[in-house]
Design an enzyme around this catalytic site. Structure first.
Site, mmCIF file in Angstrom:
data_model
loop_
_atom_site.group_PDB
_atom_site.id
_atom_site.type_symbol
_atom_site.label_atom_id
_atom_site.label_comp_id
_atom_site.label_asym_id
_atom_site.label_seq_id
_atom_site.Cartn_x
_atom_site.Cartn_y
_atom_site.Cartn_z
ATOM 1 N N HIS A 167 3.497 3.267 13.011
ATOM 2 C CA HIS A 167 2.560 4.410 13.100
ATOM 3 C C HIS A 167 3.113 5.542 13.968
ATOM 4 O O HIS A 167 2.354 6.256 14.619
ATOM 5 C CB HIS A 167 1.161 3.984 13.555
ATOM 6 C CG HIS A 167 0.438 3.187 12.492
ATOM 7 N ND1 HIS A 167 -0.891 2.856 12.563
ATOM 8 C CD2 HIS A 167 0.873 2.672 11.317
ATOM 9 C CE1 HIS A 167 -1.242 2.160 11.495
ATOM 10 N NE2 HIS A 167 -0.173 2.029 10.723
ATOM 11 N N HIS A 211 0.810 -1.226 0.000
ATOM 12 C CA HIS A 211 0.000 0.000 0.000
ATOM 13 C C HIS A 211 0.842 1.274 0.000
ATOM 14 O O HIS A 211 1.890 1.352 0.634
ATOM 15 C CB HIS A 211 -1.033 -0.012 1.130
ATOM 16 C CG HIS A 211 -0.500 0.052 2.532
ATOM 17 N ND1 HIS A 211 -0.312 1.233 3.199
ATOM 18 C CD2 HIS A 211 -0.148 -0.916 3.408
ATOM 19 C CE1 HIS A 211 0.128 0.985 4.423
ATOM 20 N NE2 HIS A 211 0.242 -0.311 4.580
ATOM 21 N N GLU A 258 -5.168 1.641 2.456
ATOM 22 C CA GLU A 258 -5.065 0.445 3.299
ATOM 23 C C GLU A 258 -5.322 0.794 4.753
ATOM 24 O O GLU A 258 -5.984 0.064 5.482
ATOM 25 C CB GLU A 258 -3.667 -0.185 3.141
ATOM 26 C CG GLU A 258 -3.517 -1.557 3.799
ATOM 27 C CD GLU A 258 -3.017 -1.512 5.238
ATOM 28 O OE1 GLU A 258 -2.960 -2.569 5.877
ATOM 29 O OE2 GLU A 258 -2.694 -0.421 5.745
#
Ligand SMILES: [Zn+2]
Length: 338
Positions: free
Chosen positions: A303, A60, A194
């Protein structure tokens, strides 16, 4: 490879805004493919012709980010997440909009750290009133984390958006080094959105109708201090995914992967990811179902603005994917479990 990862991770591309990344990828693979096209959602399809069966390999392009929800009288912006972003990881971080406007995140006075919710965060872009801020950004504008790519001593890489630009870089590297003839058709998909729930891979799989699906993405690790127990570490090779919360990888695909890794002496780790998903989650339930699996690159601090991977895992992931695509996959008839 390092240059490609730097280029791709530093590019702007929160979910739904993958344009810059897509253009970069098209440049990087120029002249190396049989066909290339985009669908209406923005997925990039890169095809290498060959006989049946058809393999789809997906990574992605999008990254997590934020979106502006409100601009106050003093020019401070309020934010909402795009994808799985924790408010606790944002204070002090810089965010960047598409056109380069940059600001820093901070938070209102709170008594306890656990009170830090999205409603307590604001972004300061250096303006002193709503008019000034409104000239620079609008409600609904997305921004990404703003950190440069770094090579650390010892060969580890650190960047924002390693999830999943490192996967995109692996695909680019493989596309550029595959032999002229392949034993089967392969469609590389650079997917969109995604992080919002595997949205791009869903429509891409529907369109291409693959016989097998493979995702290339990052995964969490269990090798940092008091981490959640997980049998994946940085530097011990890419993983053969067994399951995550989006997919139980097909035994036939896992078998192909393990046989390939062992035959070519590629180090690998078995991955059970207890939370999180990947494009294989969407591909395997497309149409009548598609046997699917995934190669993951172990990644620390997923993240955040400093996602960390080991260069040896990345290089082995390239070698692994290449061997998997050069290998003859069973024909669909042979794979009839019905
Ligand atoms: Zn990812």
């Amino acid at each position: 490879m390092e240059e490609t990862i730097k280029l791709l991770t530093e590019a702007f591309g929160p979910s739904g805004e993958e344009e810059t990344v897509r253009s970069l990828i098209k440049e990087l693979i120029k002249g190396k493919v049989d066909r290339i096209f985009e669908d209406d959602l923005g997925n990039l399809f890169v095809l290498r012709d060959g006989p049946s069966p058809k393999l789809m390999v997906s990574a992605h392009m999008d990254e997590i980010g934020i979106i502006v929800t409100h601009i106050d009288d003093n020019g401070f912006l309020r934010l909402a997440p795009v994808g799985g972003v924790s408010p606790h990881l944002l204070p002090g971080q810089r965010l960047r909009f598409r056109d380069g406007v940059t600001g820093t995140v901070y938070y209102e006075k709170i008594k306890e750290w656990k009170e830090l919710e999205w409603s307590k965060l604001y972004l300061d872009i250096g303006q002193s009133d709503a008019e000034g801020a409104g000239r620079m950004v609008s409600i609904g504008d997305p921004a990404c984390l703003d950190q440069p790519f770094k090579v650390l001593q010892g060969g580890r890489y650190m960047a924002k958006a390693m999830d999943d630009r490192v996967g995109c870089a692996v695909l680019v590297e493989v596309i550029n080094s595959l032999p002229e003839q392949l034993p089967q058709a392969v469609c590389f998909v650079f997917s969109v959105q995604e992080e919002l729930g595997l949205r791009g891979a869903r429509t891409a799989a529907y369109r291409y109708e693959p016989d097998y699906g493979l995702a290339v993405d990052v995964t969490l690790v269990g090798d940092t201090p008091k981490a959640q127990t997980m049998a994946v570490s940085l530097g011990r090779g890419p993983t053969v995914k067994v399951k995550d919360s989006s997919v139980f990888c097909h035994p036939l695909v896992r078998k192909q992967m393990i046989e390939t890794a062992e035959k070519h002496e590629i180090p690998y780790q078995l991955e059970v990811l207890e939370r999180g998903g990947t494009d294989a989650g969407a591909i395997h339930i497309s149409r009548e179902g598609v046997p699917s699996g995934a190669i993951s690159i172990p990644c620390r601090y997923v993240h955040t603005s400093s996602e960390m991977v080991d260069s040896s895992d990345v290089n082995y992931a390239v070698a692994f994917l290449k061997k998997l695509l050069i290998r003859q996959w069973p024909s669909v008839e042979e794979n009839n479990y019905g």
